[in-house]
Design an enzyme around this catalytic site. Structure first.
Site, PDB file in Angstrom:
ATOM      1  N   VAL A  73       0.839  -1.202   0.000  1.00 49.31           N
ATOM      2  CA  VAL A  73       0.000   0.000   0.000  1.00 49.31           C
ATOM      3  C   VAL A  73       0.873   1.251   0.000  1.00 49.31           C
ATOM      4  CG1 VAL A  73      -1.976  -1.072   1.119  1.00 49.31           C
ATOM      5  CG2 VAL A  73      -0.164  -0.084   2.520  1.00 49.31           C
ATOM      6  N   THR A  75       2.545   4.753   1.075  1.00 47.76           N
ATOM      7  CA  THR A  75       3.003   5.321   2.346  1.00 47.76           C
ATOM      8  C   THR A  75       3.438   6.757   2.071  1.00 47.76           C
ATOM      9  OG1 THR A  75       5.173   4.384   1.858  1.00 47.76           O
ATOM     10  CG2 THR A  75       3.793   3.160   3.375  1.00 47.76           C
ATOM     11  N   LEU A 146      12.903  -1.132  -8.383  1.00 49.54           N
ATOM     12  CA  LEU A 146      12.641  -0.855  -9.798  1.00 49.54           C
ATOM     13  C   LEU A 146      12.420   0.639 -10.006  1.00 49.54           C
ATOM     14  CD1 LEU A 146       9.445  -0.023 -10.477  1.00 49.54           C
ATOM     15  CD2 LEU A 146       9.081  -2.391  -9.918  1.00 49.54           C
ATOM     16  N   CYS A 260       8.951   8.628  -5.129  1.00 47.38           N
ATOM     17  CA  CYS A 260       9.849   8.082  -4.109  1.00 47.38           C
ATOM     18  C   CYS A 260      10.860   9.050  -3.529  1.00 47.38           C
ATOM     19  CB  CYS A 260      10.613   6.896  -4.682  1.00 47.38           C
ATOM     20  SG  CYS A 260       9.557   5.497  -4.981  1.00 47.38           S
ATOM     21  N   PHE A 261      11.593   9.744  -4.393  1.00 46.26           N
ATOM     22  CA  PHE A 261      12.776  10.452  -3.898  1.00 46.26           C
ATOM     23  C   PHE A 261      12.446  11.440  -2.780  1.00 46.26           C
ATOM     24  CE2 PHE A 261      15.682   9.961  -7.899  1.00 46.26           C
ATOM     25  CZ  PHE A 261      15.824   8.628  -7.579  1.00 46.26           C
ATOM     26  N   LYS A 263       9.709  11.871  -0.985  1.00 50.82           N
ATOM     27  CA  LYS A 263       9.045  11.233   0.166  1.00 50.82           C
ATOM     28  C   LYS A 263      10.052  10.481   1.035  1.00 50.82           C
ATOM     29  CE  LYS A 263       6.996   7.277  -0.867  1.00 50.82           C
ATOM     30  NZ  LYS A 263       7.227   6.001  -0.215  1.00 50.82           N
ATOM     31  N   PHE A 322       6.714  12.706 -14.831  1.00 55.40           N
ATOM     32  CA  PHE A 322       7.951  13.033 -14.105  1.00 55.40           C
ATOM     33  C   PHE A 322       9.190  12.492 -14.793  1.00 55.40           C
ATOM     34  CE2 PHE A 322       9.801   9.421 -11.751  1.00 55.40           C
ATOM     35  CZ  PHE A 322       8.833   8.442 -11.902  1.00 55.40           C
ATOM     36  N   LYS A 323       9.013  11.569 -15.745  1.00 56.27           N
ATOM     37  CA  LYS A 323      10.097  11.099 -16.601  1.00 56.27           C
ATOM     38  C   LYS A 323       9.464  10.434 -17.810  1.00 56.27           C
ATOM     39  CE  LYS A 323      12.036   7.090 -15.243  1.00 56.27           C
ATOM     40  NZ  LYS A 323      12.577   6.005 -14.390  1.00 56.27           N
ATOM     41  N   ARG A 330       3.380  11.962 -10.384  1.00 58.40           N
ATOM     42  CA  ARG A 330       3.571  12.346  -8.980  1.00 58.40           C
ATOM     43  C   ARG A 330       4.874  13.136  -8.783  1.00 58.40           C
ATOM     44  NH1 ARG A 330       2.503   6.670  -6.184  1.00 58.40           N
ATOM     45  NH2 ARG A 330       3.417   6.004  -8.153  1.00 58.40           N
TER      46      ARG A 330
END
Ligand code: UDX
Length: 446
Positions: A73, A75, A146, A260-261, A263, A322-323, A330
């Site tokens: 899920v 986060t 990944l 990710c980065f 966060k 974003f890429k 996001r």
């Protein structure tokens, strides 16, 4: 899960979610319409779905039948209370753990797949053990490395797989081994690392922090290059040939995005602060501050170059994701650059080959910086890049989609306001060719 199902046809993989709409999208008969665009994924889903890959909302049933449960899920960063804007929001993790504990009637291995703060496995274990039915739970950490856009290739051939667990007990080691055996179906044993659970949890945050730090480092240099006449690509090449530094992840950009980065670094900063390690926290926070600076600087540069006003001027964004090779938006730099330019009353036109218009509005509305109506008036999404660029004063490249280089740039130029500006925030266009046509070029870092 799709790749595990493809590589291990003897294992039944059930993907369950409370979101019925999302599950039905994954069950779309035509796998080209699955809700995530990721090269190679639809073919894998087509192969495994219905055989040993199933998507459903029957969560309790799936928990009951499972030997191993992956918690995957989201986060996201907390938007309320203590740790707001920094800490990871663990409410969905806790709900999953409670539901597993309530339903499970026999022993289960529970795998943290979501990226989590250090020591979350312990919290999951406490909930499972104290609210469960007396069955045995083993908690493993198996972070996912990944990258989007290359997810299938990364999963098929990962640099490493990391599995953390309770290495001090027999049952813990058995649980680790059970997960190792799944990956060993297609990954060489020496690439499967096993560690204690906290090392595994922290390694994921550390890997993302290091990667993001490289981008912020090269972006910091890009600004210096612009002032000194150096070229950031030449600098990146020169340093990347040092085998200790290496050539990857040195591409200057308008700023990193993705789920990710930011966060994970905020999470790391929060954890460090919570132990009173202020120097550690400040060190990593600087990576985020540099990234924010890069996005604002790009927007400011557009305004400054267009004679200090973009009010009512059409500015076209090529790319919103974003890429490249993903429809994920996001934390995309495009959102923040658009926000700054909308503040200056620009008219934003966007073309992105994969992002739906509604997503762009959702991204802007989420910022809460103006009303939904204002966002709808300020931004227009186009299906055709030439239409998007028509009558624009400037083009800004926000995503490095390959196709942007194949466009008929003469045609684009002919239909733009003059002088016609291009702000290449990704350093992907052929600068000389475009300058020959007549464009005034700004390329990040040169
Ligand atoms: C990242 C990590 O790479 C992956 O291991 C982790 O599992 C999830 O987070 P992802 O966010 O999908 O993956 O994409 P990534 O390729 O890392 O790019 C992140 C952002 O950095 C993108 O906006 C990208 O454009 C930017 N970037 C990357 C640069 O600006 N320059 C670079 O040299 C590399």
């Amino acid at each position: 899960m799709a790749v595990i199902a493809q590589k291990c046809p003897h294992i039944q993989v059930n993907v369950v979610d409370i979101n019925a709409q999302r599950i039905s999208e994954w069950n779309e008969p035509d796998t080209n319409n699955i809700p995530i665009y990721e090269p190679g994924l639809s073919a894998i889903v087509a192969e495994a779905r219905g055989r040993n890959l199933h998507f459903s909302t029957a969560i309790d049933k799936a928990i009951d039948q499972a030997d191993m449960i992956f918690i995957s899920v989201n986060t996201s960063t907390k938007t309320y209370g203590v740790g707001k804007g920094m800490a990871a929001d663990l409410k969905y993790i806790e709900r999953c753990a409670r539901q597993i504990a309530e339903v499970a009637k026999d022993d289960k291995i529970v795998v943290e797949k979501s990226t989590l703060p250090v020591r979350t496995a312990q919290a999951i274990k406490n909930i499972l053990d104290n609210t469960g039915n007396g069955v045995n739970f083993q908690v493993l950490s198996n972070p996912e490395f990944l990258a989007e856009g290359t997810a299938v290739a990364d999963l098929e051939n990962p640099d490493r797989v990391l599995i953390g667990g309770d290495i001090d007990t027999e049952q813990g080691r058995e649980a680790i081994q059970a997960l190792v055996e799944i990956y060993a179906h297609w990954i060489a044993q020496e690439r499967i690392l096993t560690t204690n659970v906290w090392s595994s949890e922290l390694s994921k945050l550390t890997a993302n922090a290091f990667l993001a730090q490289r981008v912020s480092s090269i972006n910091a240099m890009s600004e210096l290059c612009e002032h000194t006449g150096a070229n950031v690509n030449e600098v990146a090449k020169a340093i990347g040939m040092d085998s200790r530094i290496g050539p990857k992840f040195l591409k200057a950009s308008v700023g990193f995005g993705g789920s990710c980065f930011q966060k994970d670094i905020l999470n790391l900063v929060y954890i460090a602060k919570s132990y009173g390690l202020n120097e550690v926290a400040n060190y990593w926070e600087q990576v985020i501050l540099m990234n924010d600076h890069q996005k604002h600087r790009f927007a400011r540069n557009i305004v400054k170059t267009l004679y200090n006003t973009v009010s009512e001027k059409k500015i076209t964004f090529l790319g919103w994701a974003f890429k490249k090779d993903t429809n994920d938006t996001r934390e995309s730099a495009a959102i923040y650059v658009a926000d700054d330019l909308l503040d200056e009353q620009a008219q934003i036109a966007v073309f992105d080959p994969k992002v739906r218009p509604q997503q762009m509005y959702n991204d802007l509305n989420y910022l809460n910086t103006r009303t939904e109506e204002q966002n709808e008036t300020g931004l227009t999404s186009y299906q055709d890049p030439y239409e998007a660029c028509k009558d624009a004063h400037a083009i800004a490249v926000l995503t490095e989609w390959d196709e942007f280089n194949t466009y008929d740039w003469q045609r684009i130029y002919d239909n733009m306001h003059k002088p016609a500006f291009v702000f290449d925030g990704r350093g992907i266009l052929n600068k000389n060719k475009l300058e020959e046509i007549g464009f005034i070029m700004y390329v990040i870092g040169s």
